[in-house]
Structure formats: structure tokens, C-alpha cells
Design an enzyme around this catalytic site. Structure first.
Site, PDB file in Angstrom:
ATOM      1  N   ASP A 156     -21.551 -10.742 -13.661  1.00 48.39           N
ATOM      2  CA  ASP A 156     -20.723 -11.895 -13.360  1.00 48.39           C
ATOM      3  C   ASP A 156     -20.442 -12.599 -14.694  1.00 48.39           C
ATOM      4  OD1 ASP A 156     -19.762 -14.266 -11.948  1.00 48.39           O
ATOM      5  OD2 ASP A 156     -21.682 -15.151 -12.489  1.00 48.39           O
ATOM      6  N   ASP A 360     -25.424 -15.060 -10.730  1.00 47.25           N
ATOM      7  CA  ASP A 360     -26.135 -16.333 -10.586  1.00 47.25           C
ATOM      8  C   ASP A 360     -25.692 -17.131  -9.365  1.00 47.25           C
ATOM      9  OD1 ASP A 360     -23.582 -16.880 -11.772  1.00 47.25           O
ATOM     10  OD2 ASP A 360     -24.319 -18.900 -12.155  1.00 47.25           O
ATOM     11  N   ASP A 364     -22.182 -14.167  -5.736  1.00 44.07           N
ATOM     12  CA  ASP A 364     -22.698 -12.898  -6.244  1.00 44.07           C
ATOM     13  C   ASP A 364     -23.711 -12.268  -5.285  1.00 44.07           C
ATOM     14  OD1 ASP A 364     -21.331 -13.211  -8.701  1.00 44.07           O
ATOM     15  OD2 ASP A 364     -22.906 -14.537  -9.431  1.00 44.07           O
TER      16      ASP A 364
HETATM   17 MG    MG Z   1     -21.462 -17.169 -11.688  1.00 45.75          MG
END
Ligand code: MG
Length: 475
Positions: A156, A360, A364
Site C-alpha cells: 500500500d 495499514d 487493506d
Molecule cells: Mg494506507
């Protein structure tokens, strides 16, 4: 909450309930009044859909095949057969009951696969313990085993590769065009930060933070006016100061178009805030969510370990490219919706890739669960950490490379353990069975067999303890 991006998204009302912006349940309205038509409730909301995606991905995950279990499954029946044949052989060759019992028991005792049973758990215990000491939390043993087989790392962007907060990256001044004699960078920042004092907007807070870092004294302001979606307006040192986007500058007749020479200097992917004093533009402050300082090294380490590195972000292509070029990532998927992240991980897996996903945010989570190994930043959301297999307590991406290396070292250690545990048995069993006796060799007393068996366990434990000396990247 859902996108994981630090800057609020502007929402606009429509003429009728059907053509306004869509808002997502559970997110934050930072400013203004919303009248909302509820289209989906309960299990149909976006959050509920994400939770369902996470659950499905977790259920579908194949368990890691345990090497020791496979070995033990074959080994134990073989040993029982050997023990029985030994007894039968000595009975057939007319040995005394005492001897038959002694040989049979010696075989069973030395074959006791306790070192075999220890081989995997002890290595995993020492491996995970060593990882934890350095801020790498393996949340389950299969994760430690699976991490060594990865060949693709999908990351990410916001909050993972980057800090996740906008920071001042560039201050441009417009010379000879203002009421202030020669504006310098500090001057521009001082005016902007004075107006942004007390601002709740992440961009405003970043400007104030930069002024604090430079230890600037901020003047008091009066007649403050926040123009949502545009910027702020206030009187500072008896001057009217405007801080905001091009739309605010247009509305206040500062300029119609961003001056061309200025536009050229603004680094692509960053967000510019224009500062005007008494109707004249004095400068631009550019903000961007900068890559973490260690991201570049981490990406290079992944590539050195032979992994393909891919960026997966809900952000625009331009911001994605800015971070990618700084960190050395060449493969980007941008503008990805939260629900699509897991789908992309699945596509890689369908092509035979073994995927480690680092993230995070809540968005995700499905991808973290879908990946062969999900890795969450310690600064991330609880949901991300809960769905992941590895948590990076120090938010240092280089630790992912450490985790993969530690996993490889642990697996190597397990194989050595199995070799030693198995080696004792391979050598010990024939002797215990009395194979050497017909050739005038010694028989193995069951007590000595027990001693040798115990020593095999000790050697396995000693071998695993060597993992404590694993060398991590300096952090
Ligand atoms: Mg993120």
C-alpha cells in the site's frame, strides 16, 4: 476511515437526493452540515462488505503443510514395524525373553521421535522470539514458515511506503509582486502558519508544524474566516492574508490562472497552497505525503532478495508515481477501490505468485487476509493488524526483508534439526535392533539408548538457539 488517505475528500450536494456525492457510513464529516439519504444499512454497507471479504479470504486460506508432521506420519509406523520385526527376529533365532525384550525396547526408546517433534516448534519459538525482540511480531507459526516462500511483495502507499501525513516539501516565493518588500520562504510560511493556527485540516496542521519546526513566532490574527473547500482568510499584522487553493485566489481576484513559471516549479504529486497578502500572491507552500526515509532501502532489499515489488494504492496516478519514483518501484496499480485490493492480490496468486501484502488501513484488510502472508504496520489500524500475520512494531519496512530472511533462516534451521533428529535414529535403530551382534559387535542397552535419545533432543535445542544470533538490519 476507509480510503486510508490523510486528506479529507470534498463532497458536494446535488440538486436532488440522487445526484449528490456518495458518502460512506462510519467516515468523518470534518466540516459543514450533511443531509444524507441512506441507501444501504447493516450487512450491505461498505464496511460490512469489507469485513465479509476479510472473512472469506481467511476461510479460503490453505493451511501450510508441516514438514515435521509429514515426516512423523511416515516415521512412526515404520519404527513400530521395525521394533516388531526385531522382536520377532530374536525370538525366531532363539534368544531369551530377556534379550528379545531388551532389543525391542532399545529400538522403541532410541526411535522416540521427541527430537523430531521438537525440531519444528523449537526453531519457530526461537525464530519468533528473536523477531519479536527486534519489533517483528509473527502472529502465528505458519506465517513464519510461509514468509520464506514469497516471491512478490505488494505494498500500500499511504501510511505504508509513506508516513501517512502531508508534510511541507517545498516553499516557492513570488518576488517583486507583493506588499511585502522581498518575501522570503520564512515570510511566506509565517503568514500561512499564522492564519492556519488552530486549523483542523491536515494540510493546515502540516503548515503550522513546519513553522514550529523552524521556530517561527506566529503573529495573532483577527477576522478569521474559514472557506470550506477553498482555504482561509484572516487579518494578520493589519494585512489581509489569504491561504488556500487556486479557486480561493480566483474568487478573491488574486489571479485567474496559476502563473506559469510557478506552476512549472511545483513538484508533481504535491498539493500546493497559495499565500496572498493584500491581494498579491507572495508564495506557494507545497505539501506531500513523503515516502518514509527507509522505504527506498527496503524496496532495494526486497529486490535483492529476488522479490517483485508492486505498489497498490487508492490514490491518483500522479501521487503514486511521485512516491514510486522516489522508492524505486516500477509496477503501480493506482486508483484502486478498497474492495478491489484483494481482487488484485488474487490475480497475482492465480498467476502462481506467492504474495506478501503490506498495508495499514481498513481498506487493506481484505488484501492482507487474501495474501499468503499479510504484513501490517504497527502504526496502522487495529483491523489491519488483526487480519495480518506479521506486524511491524517499529513501522520500519526494512523489517519485512528481515522477516523474510529470518523465515528462511528458521526453515533452514528446522531442516537441520530434522536431519539431526532423523540421523540419530537412522544410525541408532539398527544398533539397538542388535544388527551388529551377529558380527561380534555390541548391543545397545536400553539405558544407553535413552541417553542417546535425550542427547539428540539437546543437540536440536542447541542448534535452534543459534537463531538468536541472527543479524538484523540496523534500525
Ligand atoms: Mg494506507
Amino acid at each position: 476511515m476507509l480510503t486510508g488517505e490523510p486528506v479529507p475528500v470534498e463532497k458536494t450536494s446535488g440538486k436532488s437526493a440522487s445526484d449528490g456525492s456518495e458518502v460512506t457510513g462510519g467516515t468523518l464529516n470534518t466540516n459543514g452540515l450533511l443531509t444524507i439519504r441512506v441507501k444501504r444499512v447493516g450487512g450491505e454497507t461498505t464496511l460490512a462488505r469489507i469485513i465479509r471479504l476479510v472473512e472469506n479470504a481467511q476461510l479460503a486460506k490453505a493451511p501450510v503443510a508441516r514438514l515435521a508432521d509429514q515426516v512423523a506420519g511416515v516415521f512412526v509406523p515404520i519404527v513400530l514395524v521395525i521394533a516388531a520385526s526385531t522382536g520377532f527376529f530374536w525370538w525366531y533365532s532363539g534368544a531369551s525373553a530377556n534379550e528379545i525384550l531388551s532389543y525391542t525396547v532399545a529400538v522403541l526408546v532410541i526411535a522416540c521421535p521427541c527430537a523430531l517433534g521438537l525440531a519444528t516448534p523449537i526453531a519457530i519459538m526461537v525464530g519468533t522470539g528473536t523477531g519479536a525482540q527486534h519489533g517483528i511480531l509473527f502472529r502465528n507459526a505458519p506465517a513464519l514458515e510461509a514468509a520464506q516462500g514469497l516471491d512478490t511483495i505488494i505494498m500500500d502507499k499511504t501510511g505504508t511506503l509513506t508516513v501517512g501525513r502531508p508534510q511541507v516539501t517545498q516553499i516557492l516565493t513570488v518576488e517583486g509582486n507583493s506588499g511585502v518588500p522581498v518575501p522570503d520562504e520564512k515570510e511566506v510560511l509565517r503568514f500561512a502558519a499564522a492564519v492556519e493556527q488552530g486549523s483542523e485540516h491536515p494540510l493546515g496542521r502540516a503548515v503550522v508544524a513546519e513553522a514550529e519546526k523552524q521556530e517561527l513566532d506566529l503573529a495573532d490574527i483577527s477576522e478569521f474566516e474559514a472557506k470550506t473547500g477553498f482555504g482561509e482568510k484572516a487579518v494578520c499584522n493589519e494585512k489581509l492574508v489569504l491561504v488556500g487553493n487556486p479557486a480561493l485566489m480566483r474568487a478573491e481576484n488574486v489571479f485567474n490562472e496559476v502563473p506559469e513559471n510557478l506552476a512549472k516549479q511545483i513538484i508533481s504529486g504535491s498539493t500546493p497552497i497559495f499565500v496572498a497578502v493584500d491581494g498579491k500572491l507572495i508564495g506557494v507552500i507545497c505539501l506531500a505525503d513523503e515516502a518514509r526515509p527507509e522505504s527506498k532501502t527496503a524496496v532495494r532489499k526486497f529486490q535483492e532478495l529476488g522479490l517483485e515489488v508492486v505498489m497498490l494504492t487508492g490514490d491518483h496516478q500522479s501521487s503514486a508515481e511521485a512516491v514510486a519514483s522516489k522508492t524505486g518501484i516500477t509496477k503501480i496499480h493506482s486508483g484502486v477501490l478498497p474492495e478491489e485490493k484483494a481482487e488484485i492480490v488474487k490475480q497475482y496468486q492465480a498467476q502462481g505468485a506467492r504474495v506478501g501484502m503490506i498495508g495499514d488501513g481498513i481498506n487493506d484488510a481484505p488484501a492482507l487476509a487474501q495474501a499468503d502472508v499479510g504484513i501490517a504496520m504497527g502504526s496502522g489500524t487495529d483491523v489491519a493488524m488483526e487480519t495480518s500475520d506479521i506486524v511491524l512494531m517499529k513501522n520500519d519496512l526494512r523489517h519485512v526483508a528481515d522477516a523474510l530472511r529470518l523465515s528462511r533462516a528458521t526453515l533452514r534451521n528446522i531442516r537441520q534439526n530434522l536431519f539431526w533428529a532423523f540421523g540419530y535414529n537412522v544410525i541408532g535403530i539398527p544398533i539397538a535392533a542388535g544388527l551388529l551382534v551377529p558380527f561380534g559387535g555390541p548391543a545397545l542397552h536400553p539405558m544407553l539408548a535413552a541417553g542417546a535419545m535425550a542427547f539428540s533432543s539437546v543437540s536440536v535445542v542447541m542448534n535452534s538457539l543459534r537463531l538468536r544470533g541472527f543479524s538484523f538490519f540496523k534500525s
